[in-house]
Scaffold this motif. Structure first.
Motif, PDB file in Angstrom:
ATOM      1  N   VAL A  13      20.498  32.093 -12.291  1.00 31.43           N
ATOM      2  CA  VAL A  13      20.074  33.074 -11.083  1.00 31.43           C
ATOM      3  C   VAL A  13      19.206  32.328 -10.167  1.00 31.43           C
ATOM      4  O   VAL A  13      19.586  32.374  -8.861  1.00 31.43           O
ATOM      5  N   GLU A  16      21.505  29.947  -7.968  1.00 28.36           N
ATOM      6  CA  GLU A  16      22.163  30.740  -7.064  1.00 28.36           C
ATOM      7  C   GLU A  16      21.558  31.126  -5.683  1.00 28.36           C
ATOM      8  O   GLU A  16      21.898  31.100  -4.603  1.00 28.36           O
ATOM      9  N   LYS A  98      21.064  39.359  -8.453  1.00 26.98           N
ATOM     10  CA  LYS A  98      22.462  39.271  -8.192  1.00 26.98           C
ATOM     11  C   LYS A  98      23.091  40.297  -6.986  1.00 26.98           C
ATOM     12  O   LYS A  98      23.763  40.108  -6.154  1.00 26.98           O
TER      13      LYS A  98
END
Length: 108
Positions: A13, A16, A98
């Motif tokens: 994460v 990302e 997310k």
């Protein structure tokens, strides 16, 4: 507000977030506040999160230690962006982050 060590967020994460040129920031502790907040920002400066955030995730005793994301809603996409709370509880910081990234991808 309690400090959240963002290095405990999963590497996947964090990668990302980094891929989008964003930063995970947790402000210093504020006495008397128990909520933990992780901001997703365009700048790594924790003193500037109110202006540079594209979303944030809150975990508190009120939410039963689940995470509540506030995400970009497209009303204002330049700093300071407009945010809307997602009316759902997420079981982890990663899931909340997310959700913030999905909104950022939609409106950025």
């Amino acid at each position: 507000m309690a400090f959240m060590d963002v290095s405990k967020i999963s590497r996947r994460v964090r990668d990302e977030v980094k891929k989008r040129g964003l930063f995970l920031v947790s402000p210093d502790e504020w006495p008397g506040e128990e909520d933990m907040v992780v901001f997703v920002c365009t700048d790594p400066n924790p003193n500037d999160c109110g202006f540079t955030r594209v979303g944030h995730v809150v975990s508190s005793e009120i939410s039963g230690n689940f995470c509540l994301p506030y995400v970009m809603d497209g009303m204002r996409t330049r700093p300071q962006v407009s945010l809307t709370q997602i009316r759902a509880y997420f079981p982890s910081w990663e899931d909340g982050i997310k959700e913030v990234l999905a909104a950022y991808d939609e409106w950025a």
